[in-house]
Design a protein around this motif. Structure first.
Motif, short mmCIF file in Angstrom:
data_model
loop_
_atom_site.label_atom_id
_atom_site.label_comp_id
_atom_site.label_asym_id
_atom_site.label_seq_id
_atom_site.Cartn_x
_atom_site.Cartn_y
_atom_site.Cartn_z
N MET A 154 50.40 47.55 53.95
CA MET A 154 49.03 47.73 53.45
C MET A 154 48.20 46.49 53.76
N SER A 155 47.01 46.68 54.34
CA SER A 155 46.16 45.56 54.69
C SER A 155 45.59 44.90 53.44
N ARG A 156 45.17 43.65 53.57
CA ARG A 156 44.60 42.93 52.42
C ARG A 156 43.33 43.61 51.93
N ILE A 157 42.54 44.15 52.86
CA ILE A 157 41.30 44.83 52.46
C ILE A 157 41.62 46.10 51.67
N THR A 158 42.60 46.86 52.14
CA THR A 158 42.99 48.08 51.44
C THR A 158 43.53 47.77 50.05
N LEU A 159 44.36 46.72 49.97
CA LEU A 159 44.90 46.33 48.67
C LEU A 159 43.80 45.88 47.73
N ALA A 160 42.86 45.09 48.23
CA ALA A 160 41.76 44.62 47.38
C ALA A 160 40.94 45.79 46.86
N ALA A 161 40.67 46.78 47.71
CA ALA A 161 39.91 47.95 47.28
C ALA A 161 40.67 48.73 46.21
N ARG A 162 41.99 48.84 46.40
CA ARG A 162 42.79 49.54 45.40
C ARG A 162 42.77 48.81 44.06
N ARG A 163 42.86 47.48 44.11
CA ARG A 163 42.85 46.71 42.87
C ARG A 163 41.51 46.85 42.14
N VAL A 164 40.42 46.85 42.88
CA VAL A 164 39.11 47.04 42.24
C VAL A 164 39.06 48.41 41.56
N ARG A 165 39.51 49.42 42.25
CA ARG A 165 39.50 50.77 41.67
C ARG A 165 40.39 50.85 40.42
N GLN A 166 41.59 50.27 40.51
CA GLN A 166 42.49 50.28 39.35
C GLN A 166 41.89 49.52 38.18
N THR A 167 41.25 48.40 38.46
CA THR A 167 40.66 47.60 37.40
C THR A 167 39.61 48.40 36.63
N LEU A 168 38.80 49.13 37.35
CA LEU A 168 37.73 49.91 36.72
C LEU A 168 38.25 51.16 36.01
N VAL A 169 39.29 51.75 36.55
CA VAL A 169 39.80 53.02 36.01
C VAL A 169 40.81 52.82 34.90
N ASP A 170 41.69 51.83 35.04
CA ASP A 170 42.85 51.73 34.16
C ASP A 170 42.71 50.72 33.02
N PHE A 171 41.62 49.95 33.01
CA PHE A 171 41.44 48.97 31.94
C PHE A 171 40.07 49.17 31.30
N ASP A 172 40.04 49.11 29.98
CA ASP A 172 38.81 49.40 29.24
C ASP A 172 37.70 48.41 29.56
N ASN A 173 38.06 47.20 29.93
CA ASN A 173 37.06 46.16 30.22
C ASN A 173 37.07 45.79 31.70
N GLY A 174 37.24 46.77 32.56
CA GLY A 174 37.40 46.51 33.98
C GLY A 174 36.28 45.70 34.61
N THR A 175 35.05 46.00 34.26
CA THR A 175 33.91 45.26 34.83
C THR A 175 33.98 43.79 34.44
N ALA A 176 34.31 43.52 33.18
CA ALA A 176 34.42 42.13 32.73
C ALA A 176 35.56 41.40 33.44
N VAL A 177 36.66 42.10 33.70
CA VAL A 177 37.78 41.48 34.41
C VAL A 177 37.36 41.10 35.83
N LEU A 178 36.71 42.02 36.53
CA LEU A 178 36.27 41.73 37.90
C LEU A 178 35.28 40.57 37.93
N THR A 179 34.41 40.51 36.93
CA THR A 179 33.45 39.41 36.86
C THR A 179 34.17 38.08 36.64
N ALA A 180 35.16 38.07 35.76
CA ALA A 180 35.92 36.85 35.48
C ALA A 180 36.70 36.39 36.71
N ILE A 181 37.26 37.36 37.46
CA ILE A 181 37.97 37.01 38.70
C ILE A 181 37.00 36.36 39.69
N ALA A 182 35.84 36.97 39.86
CA ALA A 182 34.85 36.46 40.82
C ALA A 182 34.35 35.07 40.43
#
Length: 262
Positions: A1-29
């Protein structure tokens, strides 16, 4: 799996599988030192904001990587597990939540990672049923040299790359770890980044006589192969019921004393 594909999957999982997904992505960034994943109203996971440290959070709570319901759902209500390589506590918490009367004895070698493990177990109310140990499981009782790269790194361990910070840590054996867990050990999980050969092959098949199920990751280690572990477990009465190889020398395997439906 390419790094881009993995990154896209992680973004999708973060938003779908965690109640605070947007906040997690913001904290990572924003490169916050720690992340808080809200799995649901009853469970949060504190994690170092390091790519390798985040992996088990996604594996356990977004991907069900250990197939716990299938693998352990038929075991007694008071099921007992030993988690070798507890990391920040994802397996132990998922297991304890699935089995409200079950108990877990968790071993994590890295002092820095252990800090997150202890916080997660205590903060989510599992401390009465999940016992955490800042101890490595090895082929001996005593101490060993261990590479601790901090930050919950997946590169921690006895097989870590050159240049890692090496410290001395306490270690114990499989037999002693099982004894510490109590009268019965039903399930064993192992994820130790290559140390599984020392841990398992340094024990005796008889040590595993009471264990009903084992799920473990195996890694490429010079001089060793998965077939050695498979042969050892066969002598202990545990046979493969599922295997998911990523490469010929890297993968996850499930072993059981009895047949299981796929």
């Amino acid at each position: 799996m390419s790094r881009i594909t993995l990154a896209a999957r992680r973004v999708r999982q973060t938003l779908v599988d965690f109640d605070n997904g947007t906040a997690v992505l913001t904290a990572i960034a924003r490169h916050k030192p720690e992340l808080v994943f809200e799995v649901d109203d009853d469970l949060t996971v504190i994690c170092p904001n390091v790519a390798g440290a985040r992996v088990p959070v996604y594996e356990v709570f977004a991907e069900d990587a250990y197939r716990l319901d299938w693998f352990t759902g038929d075991l007694p209500a008071d099921v007992s597990a030993v988690d070798i390589g507890g990391h920040i506590g994802c397996f132990s918490m998922a297991f304890a939540r699935l089995h409200p009367q079950g108990r877990v004895q968790t071993f994590e070698a890295s002092p820095t990672t252990y800090g997150f493990l202890s916080r997660n177990i205590t903060g989510n109310g599992f401390a009465e049923r999940v016992t955490v140990n800042n101890t490595a499981v090895s082929s001996k009782v005593g101490t060993l040299q261990f590479a601790d790269n901090a930050g919950g790194s997946g590169l921690n361990g006895i097989t870590a790359p050159a240049g890692s910070t090496v410290i001395e840590i306490p270690c114990t054996t499989v037999a002693a770890a099982f004894a510490q867990a109590g009268d019965r050990v039903d399930v064993v999980k192992i994820d130790t980044e290559g140390a599984e050969y020392d841990i398992v092959l340094g024990s005796e098949p008889a040590d595993w006589a009471g264990v009903q199920r084992v799920v473990m990751e195996y890694h490429p280690v010079d001089g060793h192969s998965w077939e050695e572990l498979e042969e050892f477990f066969a002598k202990a009465g545990l046979t493969v019921v599922r295997q998911e190889p990523l490469t010929p020398r890297l993968g996850t395997v499930w072993l059981s004393r009895t047949a299981l439906p796929l």
